[in-house]
Design a protein around this motif. Structure first.
Motif, PDB file in Angstrom:
ATOM      1  N   LEU A   1     -39.913   4.694  80.891  1.00  0.00           N
ATOM      2  CA  LEU A   1     -41.000   4.020  81.610  1.00  0.00           C
ATOM      3  C   LEU A   1     -41.324   4.721  82.922  1.00  0.00           C
ATOM      4  N   LYS A   2     -40.319   5.370  83.490  1.00  0.00           N
ATOM      5  CA  LYS A   2     -40.502   6.014  84.800  1.00  0.00           C
ATOM      6  C   LYS A   2     -41.390   7.250  84.721  1.00  0.00           C
ATOM      7  N   ILE A   3     -41.496   7.866  83.527  1.00  0.00           N
ATOM      8  CA  ILE A   3     -42.304   9.076  83.399  1.00  0.00           C
ATOM      9  C   ILE A   3     -43.490   8.897  82.458  1.00  0.00           C
ATOM     10  N   SER A   4     -43.685   7.686  81.954  1.00  0.00           N
ATOM     11  CA  SER A   4     -44.750   7.458  80.974  1.00  0.00           C
ATOM     12  C   SER A   4     -46.107   7.303  81.643  1.00  0.00           C
ATOM     13  N   ASN A   5     -47.151   7.613  80.870  1.00  0.00           N
ATOM     14  CA  ASN A   5     -48.513   7.386  81.359  1.00  0.00           C
ATOM     15  C   ASN A   5     -48.905   5.939  81.070  1.00  0.00           C
ATOM     16  N   ASP A   6     -50.073   5.547  81.559  1.00  0.00           N
ATOM     17  CA  ASP A   6     -50.486   4.139  81.439  1.00  0.00           C
ATOM     18  C   ASP A   6     -50.579   3.687  79.993  1.00  0.00           C
ATOM     19  N   ALA A   7     -51.111   4.560  79.117  1.00  0.00           N
ATOM     20  CA  ALA A   7     -51.297   4.179  77.705  1.00  0.00           C
ATOM     21  C   ALA A   7     -49.959   3.972  77.011  1.00  0.00           C
ATOM     22  N   SER A   8     -49.029   4.916  77.210  1.00  0.00           N
ATOM     23  CA  SER A   8     -47.738   4.808  76.529  1.00  0.00           C
ATOM     24  C   SER A   8     -46.854   3.739  77.161  1.00  0.00           C
ATOM     25  N   LYS A   9     -47.032   3.478  78.467  1.00  0.00           N
ATOM     26  CA  LYS A   9     -46.194   2.494  79.152  1.00  0.00           C
ATOM     27  C   LYS A   9     -46.308   1.118  78.504  1.00  0.00           C
ATOM     28  N   LYS A  10     -47.527   0.726  78.141  1.00  0.00           N
ATOM     29  CA  LYS A  10     -47.729  -0.592  77.545  1.00  0.00           C
ATOM     30  C   LYS A  10     -47.002  -0.704  76.209  1.00  0.00           C
ATOM     31  N   ILE A  11     -47.059   0.348  75.407  1.00  0.00           N
ATOM     32  CA  ILE A  11     -46.404   0.335  74.099  1.00  0.00           C
ATOM     33  C   ILE A  11     -44.886   0.333  74.254  1.00  0.00           C
ATOM     34  N   ILE A  12     -44.377   1.108  75.210  1.00  0.00           N
ATOM     35  CA  ILE A  12     -42.930   1.146  75.458  1.00  0.00           C
ATOM     36  C   ILE A  12     -42.433  -0.228  75.894  1.00  0.00           C
ATOM     37  N   GLU A  13     -43.186  -0.880  76.780  1.00  0.00           N
ATOM     38  CA  GLU A  13     -42.797  -2.218  77.248  1.00  0.00           C
ATOM     39  C   GLU A  13     -42.759  -3.213  76.093  1.00  0.00           C
ATOM     40  N   GLN A  14     -43.729  -3.098  75.168  1.00  0.00           N
ATOM     41  CA  GLN A  14     -43.734  -3.979  73.995  1.00  0.00           C
ATOM     42  C   GLN A  14     -42.520  -3.724  73.117  1.00  0.00           C
TER      43      GLN A  14
ATOM     44  N   ASP B   1     -32.595   3.808  77.034  1.00  0.00           N
ATOM     45  CA  ASP B   1     -33.398   5.032  76.980  1.00  0.00           C
ATOM     46  C   ASP B   1     -34.869   4.735  77.290  1.00  0.00           C
ATOM     47  N   LEU B   2     -35.383   3.656  76.705  1.00  0.00           N
ATOM     48  CA  LEU B   2     -36.789   3.315  76.906  1.00  0.00           C
ATOM     49  C   LEU B   2     -37.063   2.895  78.347  1.00  0.00           C
TER      50      LEU B   2
ATOM     51  N   PRO C   1     -11.417 -11.341  61.507  1.00  0.00           N
ATOM     52  CA  PRO C   1     -12.354 -10.214  61.441  1.00  0.00           C
ATOM     53  C   PRO C   1     -11.874  -8.994  62.223  1.00  0.00           C
ATOM     54  N   VAL C   2     -11.955  -7.837  61.594  1.00  0.00           N
ATOM     55  CA  VAL C   2     -11.634  -6.559  62.234  1.00  0.00           C
ATOM     56  C   VAL C   2     -12.889  -5.696  62.189  1.00  0.00           C
ATOM     57  N   PHE C   3     -13.369  -5.270  63.351  1.00  0.00           N
ATOM     58  CA  PHE C   3     -14.575  -4.436  63.403  1.00  0.00           C
ATOM     59  C   PHE C   3     -14.195  -2.961  63.429  1.00  0.00           C
ATOM     60  N   THR C   4     -14.673  -2.216  62.440  1.00  0.00           N
ATOM     61  CA  THR C   4     -14.468  -0.765  62.428  1.00  0.00           C
ATOM     62  C   THR C   4     -15.678  -0.038  62.997  1.00  0.00           C
ATOM     63  N   LYS C   5     -16.769  -0.748  63.194  1.00  0.00           N
ATOM     64  CA  LYS C   5     -17.918  -0.239  63.966  1.00  0.00           C
ATOM     65  C   LYS C   5     -18.402  -1.410  64.807  1.00  0.00           C
ATOM     66  N   TYR C   6     -18.194  -1.277  66.109  1.00  0.00           N
ATOM     67  CA  TYR C   6     -18.357  -2.412  67.007  1.00  0.00           C
ATOM     68  C   TYR C   6     -19.809  -2.729  67.335  1.00  0.00           C
ATOM     69  N   PHE C   7     -20.000  -3.971  67.733  1.00  0.00           N
ATOM     70  CA  PHE C   7     -21.272  -4.407  68.295  1.00  0.00           C
ATOM     71  C   PHE C   7     -21.311  -3.973  69.753  1.00  0.00           C
ATOM     72  N   GLU C   8     -22.349  -3.246  70.133  1.00  0.00           N
ATOM     73  CA  GLU C   8     -22.481  -2.772  71.509  1.00  0.00           C
ATOM     74  C   GLU C   8     -23.249  -3.801  72.333  1.00  0.00           C
ATOM     75  N   LYS C   9     -22.627  -4.255  73.415  1.00  0.00           N
ATOM     76  CA  LYS C   9     -23.275  -5.249  74.273  1.00  0.00           C
ATOM     77  C   LYS C   9     -24.533  -4.695  74.932  1.00  0.00           C
ATOM     78  N   GLU C  10     -24.509  -3.395  75.247  1.00  0.00           N
ATOM     79  CA  GLU C  10     -25.674  -2.743  75.835  1.00  0.00           C
ATOM     80  C   GLU C  10     -26.327  -1.856  74.781  1.00  0.00           C
ATOM     81  N   ASN C  11     -27.596  -2.121  74.503  1.00  0.00           N
ATOM     82  CA  ASN C  11     -28.322  -1.369  73.489  1.00  0.00           C
ATOM     83  C   ASN C  11     -28.797  -0.035  74.079  1.00  0.00           C
ATOM     84  N   LYS C  12     -28.333   1.071  73.488  1.00  0.00           N
ATOM     85  CA  LYS C  12     -28.655   2.395  74.013  1.00  0.00           C
ATOM     86  C   LYS C  12     -30.154   2.679  73.977  1.00  0.00           C
ATOM     87  N   GLN C  13     -30.807   2.252  72.906  1.00  0.00           N
ATOM     88  CA  GLN C  13     -32.240   2.527  72.791  1.00  0.00           C
ATOM     89  C   GLN C  13     -33.034   1.819  73.888  1.00  0.00           C
ATOM     90  N   ILE C  14     -32.626   0.597  74.224  1.00  0.00           N
ATOM     91  CA  ILE C  14     -33.303  -0.131  75.300  1.00  0.00           C
ATOM     92  C   ILE C  14     -33.127   0.615  76.625  1.00  0.00           C
TER      93      ILE C  14
END
Length: 354
Positions: free
Chosen positions: A39-52, A34-35, A19-32
């Motif tokens: 969490l550090k600036i979210s309000n109580d309502a949005s924090k719960k949804i972000i955590e989910q 970012d989220l 197997p040759v990967f031309t688009k690699y699997f990233e061990k660290e998920n960028k979206q995670i």
């Protein structure tokens, strides 16, 4: 043409030996990542949804890592791509893995399913949730991953048809649904064969690909030039998703004290409408609301050509009656209501409940 003939006759269509990967699997998920920062600036309502959402993303990432491990450690000559988001003529296909061999293009959808899944004779997917004693406590329909992946494949085919003028070669595109949660049991006893053949565990993926590759009936092969060209074309159409986190999670805008709406301006309209109704209409009794929800569920099931429990099951209905969500924040916290169902049924349900 001569180059192709020589490679086929010598049974060496490619020099790739693993197997040759031309688009690699990233061990660290960028979206995670970012989220986690949000969490550090979210309000109580949005924090719960972000955590989910972080929890769901982590769970899905583990499943994709399992599939990546299987592909990477196979000795199948193929070109692989991870997390490809194809954008074509206003349509988008989010593909977890693509594997291009000399005989087939495999479009692999990873599903880290929770609960036990039954596929009935109509090809419908039904999720059974159990308690700690193994007793089924709820049953709900889920969107078919087979249908979802076929939509992605149709977009991929349109791109290859336009860019490489493929026609008959498009029959070589195969769909595979890989379940990455070892605890999930999938009952395929009554499932149509075309569905049951395409759903496998992550530890079966290499055997499945090898079974396709061993088919001697194929009378045409992709040589290495073809494989690399397909990869290049798909990367050309790959567009990263741009997520407006402020808008999605109702976060404060830098330099502004105001907050965005949860997902779009129409959600804010729903909240205003719900607030207005709450102050004008007498609160419905549990029995009256139950009757309205049952009627709505039946009507929508006929309209959407689904079983009623696939709209929401009785357990979810009782939770709606008990909690009486007044906006989409609260509705999303009810089991079974993710963004898709909130988008589709949210306004109707909130207007009915308030």
């Amino acid at each position: 043409m001569l180059k192709r003939v020589i490679k086929i006759l010598t049974n060496k269509p490619t020099k790739i030996d693993r197997p040759v990967f031309t688009k690699y699997f990233e061990k660290e998920n960028k979206q995670i990542k970012d989220l986690e920062q949000l969490l550090k600036i979210s309000n109580d309502a949005s924090k719960k949804i972000i955590e989910q959402d972080i929890k769901k993303l982590r769970y899905g990432h583990i499943g994709e890592n399992n599939v990546y491990y299987e592909l990477k450690n196979s000795f199948i000559p193929m070109i692989c791509l991870h997390n490809v988001r194809l954008k074509y003529k206003g349509m988008v296909a989010q593909i977890d893995f693509l594997a291009i061999t000399c005989k087939y293009i495999y479009v692999i959808e990873c599903k880290n399913l929770i609960g036990d899944i039954t596929i009935n004779s109509q090809g419908e997917f039904i999720r059974h949730m159990k308690n700690s004693h193994g007793k089924v406590i709820s049953k709900e329909g889920m969107y078919s991953p087979i249908v979802q992946n076929e939509k992605h494949i149709n977009i991929l085919k349109e791109i290859l048809k336009q860019e490489l003028k493929y026609k008959n070669k498009l029959k070589r595109v195969e769909s595979l649904i890989v379940t990455a949660n070892p605890k999930t049991i999938i009952n395929k006893t009554y499932a149509p064969k075309y569905i049951s053949d395409k759903i496998i565990r992550h530890d079966q993926i290499i055997d499945k690909i090898q079974s396709y590759e061993s088919d001697n009936k194929t009378n045409w092969v992709f040589i290495e030039d073809d494989m690399r060209k397909i990869s290049e074309i798909l990367l050309k159409y790959h567009k990263e998703a741009k997520i407006d986190y402020n808008k999605k999670y109702n976060l404060p805008i830098k330099g502004d004290k105001k907050y965005n709406t949860y997902t779009s301006s129409k959600y804010n309209d729903i909240k205003k409408e719900a607030y207005s109704k709450k102050n004008q209409v007498k609160i419905k009794s549990d029995e009256e609301l139950r009757r309205l929800l049952k009627t709505y569920r039946l009507q929508r099931s006929k309209q959407d050509n689904l079983q009623p429990y696939m709209i929401f099951n009785n357990s979810t209905m009782e939770e709606l009656i008990k909690i009486r969500p007044k906006d989409l924040y609260e509705l999303r916290n009810i089991r079974g209501f993710g963004e898709t169902k909130c988008e589709k049924y949210g306004k109707d349900l909130i207007n009915m409940i308030i």
